[in-house]
Design a protein around this motif. Sequence first.
Motif, PDB file in Angstrom:
ATOM      1  N   ASN A  84       0.873  -0.984   0.097  1.00  0.00           N
ATOM      2  CA  ASN A  84       0.022   0.099   0.045  1.00  0.00           C
ATOM      3  C   ASN A  84       0.846   1.302  -0.134  1.00  0.00           C
ATOM      4  O   ASN A  84       0.515   2.294  -0.645  1.00  0.00           O
ATOM      5  CB  ASN A  84      -0.962  -0.001   1.237  1.00  0.00           C
ATOM      6  CG  ASN A  84      -1.996   1.144   1.171  1.00  0.00           C
ATOM      7  OD1 ASN A  84      -1.922   1.799   2.313  1.00  0.00           O
ATOM      8  ND2 ASN A  84      -2.394   1.498   0.001  1.00  0.00           N
ATOM      9  N   GLU A  85       1.926   1.212   0.850  1.00  0.00           N
ATOM     10  CA  GLU A  85       2.671   2.522   1.051  1.00  0.00           C
ATOM     11  C   GLU A  85       3.956   2.645   0.125  1.00  0.00           C
ATOM     12  O   GLU A  85       4.379   3.795  -0.118  1.00  0.00           O
ATOM     13  CB  GLU A  85       2.961   2.742   2.430  1.00  0.00           C
ATOM     14  CG  GLU A  85       1.517   2.864   3.490  1.00  0.00           C
ATOM     15  CD  GLU A  85       1.922   2.672   4.789  1.00  0.00           C
ATOM     16  OE1 GLU A  85       2.834   2.817   5.209  1.00  0.00           O
ATOM     17  OE2 GLU A  85       0.918   2.214   5.226  1.00  0.00           O
ATOM     18  N   PRO A 109      -5.980   3.801  -2.779  1.00  0.00           N
ATOM     19  CA  PRO A 109      -5.002   3.559  -1.771  1.00  0.00           C
ATOM     20  C   PRO A 109      -4.895   4.525  -0.909  1.00  0.00           C
ATOM     21  O   PRO A 109      -4.215   3.971   0.382  1.00  0.00           O
ATOM     22  CB  PRO A 109      -3.602   3.762  -2.753  1.00  0.00           C
ATOM     23  CG  PRO A 109      -4.183   3.784  -4.225  1.00  0.00           C
ATOM     24  CD  PRO A 109      -5.552   4.446  -4.191  1.00  0.00           C
ATOM     25  N   ILE A 112      -7.676   2.744   1.604  1.00  0.00           N
ATOM     26  CA  ILE A 112      -6.877   1.649   2.064  1.00  0.00           C
ATOM     27  C   ILE A 112      -5.954   1.806   3.136  1.00  0.00           C
ATOM     28  O   ILE A 112      -6.013   1.218   4.093  1.00  0.00           O
ATOM     29  CB  ILE A 112      -6.240   0.724   1.045  1.00  0.00           C
ATOM     30  CG1 ILE A 112      -7.509   0.192   0.045  1.00  0.00           C
ATOM     31  CG2 ILE A 112      -5.446  -0.339   1.535  1.00  0.00           C
ATOM     32  CD1 ILE A 112      -7.060  -0.303  -1.140  1.00  0.00           C
ATOM     33  N   LYS A 113      -5.312   2.765   3.167  1.00  0.00           N
ATOM     34  CA  LYS A 113      -4.169   3.206   4.216  1.00  0.00           C
ATOM     35  C   LYS A 113      -5.022   3.723   5.390  1.00  0.00           C
ATOM     36  O   LYS A 113      -4.240   3.523   6.468  1.00  0.00           O
ATOM     37  CB  LYS A 113      -3.225   4.456   3.545  1.00  0.00           C
ATOM     38  CG  LYS A 113      -2.020   4.457   4.314  1.00  0.00           C
ATOM     39  CD  LYS A 113      -1.111   5.471   3.525  1.00  0.00           C
ATOM     40  CE  LYS A 113       0.013   5.975   4.230  1.00  0.00           C
ATOM     41  NZ  LYS A 113       0.779   6.987   3.726  1.00  0.00           N
ATOM     42  N   ASN A 161       0.222   7.256  -3.018  1.00  0.00           N
ATOM     43  CA  ASN A 161       0.661   7.149  -1.887  1.00  0.00           C
ATOM     44  C   ASN A 161       2.287   7.264  -1.584  1.00  0.00           C
ATOM     45  O   ASN A 161       2.920   6.956  -1.071  1.00  0.00           O
ATOM     46  CB  ASN A 161       0.615   5.626  -1.022  1.00  0.00           C
ATOM     47  CG  ASN A 161      -0.751   5.609  -0.522  1.00  0.00           C
ATOM     48  OD1 ASN A 161      -1.536   6.610  -0.361  1.00  0.00           O
ATOM     49  ND2 ASN A 161      -1.255   4.576  -0.123  1.00  0.00           N
TER      50      ASN A 161
ATOM     51  N   MET B 286      -3.433  -3.523  -4.014  1.00  0.00           N
ATOM     52  CA  MET B 286      -2.935  -2.058  -3.365  1.00  0.00           C
ATOM     53  C   MET B 286      -2.915  -2.187  -2.064  1.00  0.00           C
ATOM     54  O   MET B 286      -2.727  -1.121  -1.374  1.00  0.00           O
ATOM     55  CB  MET B 286      -4.164  -1.272  -3.861  1.00  0.00           C
ATOM     56  CG  MET B 286      -4.243  -0.873  -5.360  1.00  0.00           C
ATOM     57  SD  MET B 286      -5.557   0.810  -5.338  1.00  0.00           S
ATOM     58  CE  MET B 286      -6.954  -0.295  -5.651  1.00  0.00           C
ATOM     59  N   GLY B 287      -2.779  -3.410  -1.380  1.00  0.00           N
ATOM     60  CA  GLY B 287      -2.328  -3.250  -0.242  1.00  0.00           C
ATOM     61  C   GLY B 287      -3.587  -3.311   1.009  1.00  0.00           C
ATOM     62  O   GLY B 287      -3.293  -3.154   1.893  1.00  0.00           O
ATOM     63  N   ILE B 288      -4.939  -3.624   0.444  1.00  0.00           N
ATOM     64  CA  ILE B 288      -5.944  -3.719   1.399  1.00  0.00           C
ATOM     65  C   ILE B 288      -5.359  -4.998   2.239  1.00  0.00           C
ATOM     66  O   ILE B 288      -5.082  -5.979   1.690  1.00  0.00           O
ATOM     67  CB  ILE B 288      -7.269  -3.687   0.827  1.00  0.00           C
ATOM     68  CG1 ILE B 288      -8.392  -3.514   1.925  1.00  0.00           C
ATOM     69  CG2 ILE B 288      -7.748  -5.238   0.159  1.00  0.00           C
ATOM     70  CD1 ILE B 288      -9.840  -3.340   1.506  1.00  0.00           C
TER      71      ILE B 288
END
Lengths: 229, 379
Positions: A84-85, A109, A112-113, A161, B286-288
């Motif tokens: 994500n980051e 994104p 989601i963060k 991000n 995307m990192g969920i």
Amino acid sequence: MANIIELKNINKIYGTVVKTQVLHDVSLNIETGSFNAIIGQSGSGKSTLLNILGTLDQPTSGEILINGIPTSKMKVPQLAALRNETLGFIFQFHYLLPEFTALENVLMPVRIKGEKVTPEVLKKAHDLMDLVGLSKVKNNLATQMSGGQQQRTAIARSLMNDPKIILADEPTGNLDSDTTEQVYELMRKINKTFNTTFLIITHDRKVAEKTDRIIEIKDGRIVLDVVKN
Amino acid sequence: MKVAFTIAKRFLTYSKGQTLAIMLGIAIGVSVQIFIGLLITGLQTGLIDKTVGNSAHIIVTQVDDEAFSVTQSGFKPVDDFTSISYAVDGALVVRVGDTSASALLRSADEGALAIYDYEEKLTAGRLPQTDDEVILGNLLAEELGVDVGDTVTLQTFTNETREVTVTGVFDLSVAAINERWMVGTPSGAQSLFGLGNNVTSIEIQVKDVFAADALALTLKDELRSGYSVVDWKSQNESLLSGLNGQSISSLMIQIFVLISVVLGIASVLAITVLQKSKQIGILKAMGINDTKASLIFLFQGLILGIFGALLGVALGVGLLVSFTTFARNPDGTALIPITFDVPFILFSAGVALVSAMVASLIPANRTRKLSPIEVIRNG
């Protein structure tokens, strides 16, 4: 310059009964802020390499260090946070969420963060949309945009991000040559502006030749690694 | 949390047709549950009301049927008793000219008026006010050929006689009562039968009719010996077992409806996971994290459950309203008296909500396990 990504002796074998080795002992270092192309025929293992780099897939053996930290020691939520980051993905089939508008996809994104969409965040999203030249279709659903527009949305999203690394799997694979040129210029601009590291898989020789370094993979092995001056 | 909710909401609004279909599925389940549940309850309440609504739930007499003194019996009213009638009954003969009929003179104190609702059941005239006034069952009045204002002679088996005026005629909807009962004041009955202040029975109505047997037992313990306490349940066992069978079958129907609703939601949501696996893959890339990803489907279950339940309550209540409006007796009263039992309706809605949540656990778990690479690799 410091290495942002280090691959050490990566092997990847698919299947348990019939084993297919896709990557053979691949070791590779990527410098911070570099602009790299990975080329190779289909089935050569380049996508697998990128997916392993992006922690979407795990190697059968070997070690990946991102920012000097081995990903094998990270737990699932930490890997999710890393994706994500630190990492930004751009895929060939752009993979936008069809249920959301272009702008909402770009903001995803951040959501989601777990961060709030503040006016500053929103401005940043708008700026990115402007940067990729999509000011007019911001509020279109993903399905109501052309392939090039979707791809540029995906690029804007990958930047949201401020990732240190962008992994792009044939980002211009199904775009016409003019759009390909635009997308390439855009990525180059981002690379220069934000010092973002790029790893781009491409079939397109013309695109590859414009990068700083070309890594060619054949049958799961690095056969060529040329750094331009 | 918020991102999962936003995505869940968007997934649902994006495929409106599918969302509506699931909600309708839940709603039909809930409405069937409410409709069947309340209909059966209404039916049973109606039956019970017809059986025991206008009669005593507990009757205290002396074992030898002699009159007794309330104070000496040890009887004490408790809060669970809604109406208590200190009744004076006696058999006698009624004469009018050459016509005579045997009858049962009953006293009407406040408790009896509440239990038998004589005032409401009067078809003519008014309630007796003095010891020389009585009201008669309509069939008895017919048999004697008397009407309001006529005078009749009462003769007890101890040959006491008294002339009384008929002030009213009642219809308690039970032929055996209508052709035999006459009702007068307690003091009138007591003096006629020579009972002083004694009564022949104590008739009681209780708050919870189904607790009548337990209350009767407690009451029997408190009374001195020599008294008999009878409750309506012990006298209506076949009716009760019938009602019980009906309750069980109604419960079975409700459970099966519920199971089919749960299976329906679970299978539709499972298909949704397949439909949305690409999106889940993108989100994971995307990192969920896995928890948030599975929350998407839990939220979907929650939203579907809430709206499905609300729609179901509306549908169920609508069905009941139209049922009570259109299904009527010839006299215009409801065929089955239905009470809108709010706690039951809320319970049904709650059960649907919980079922939807439980059903969404399966897809939520599948989402947790979904690996982004499967989606990326398969395009």
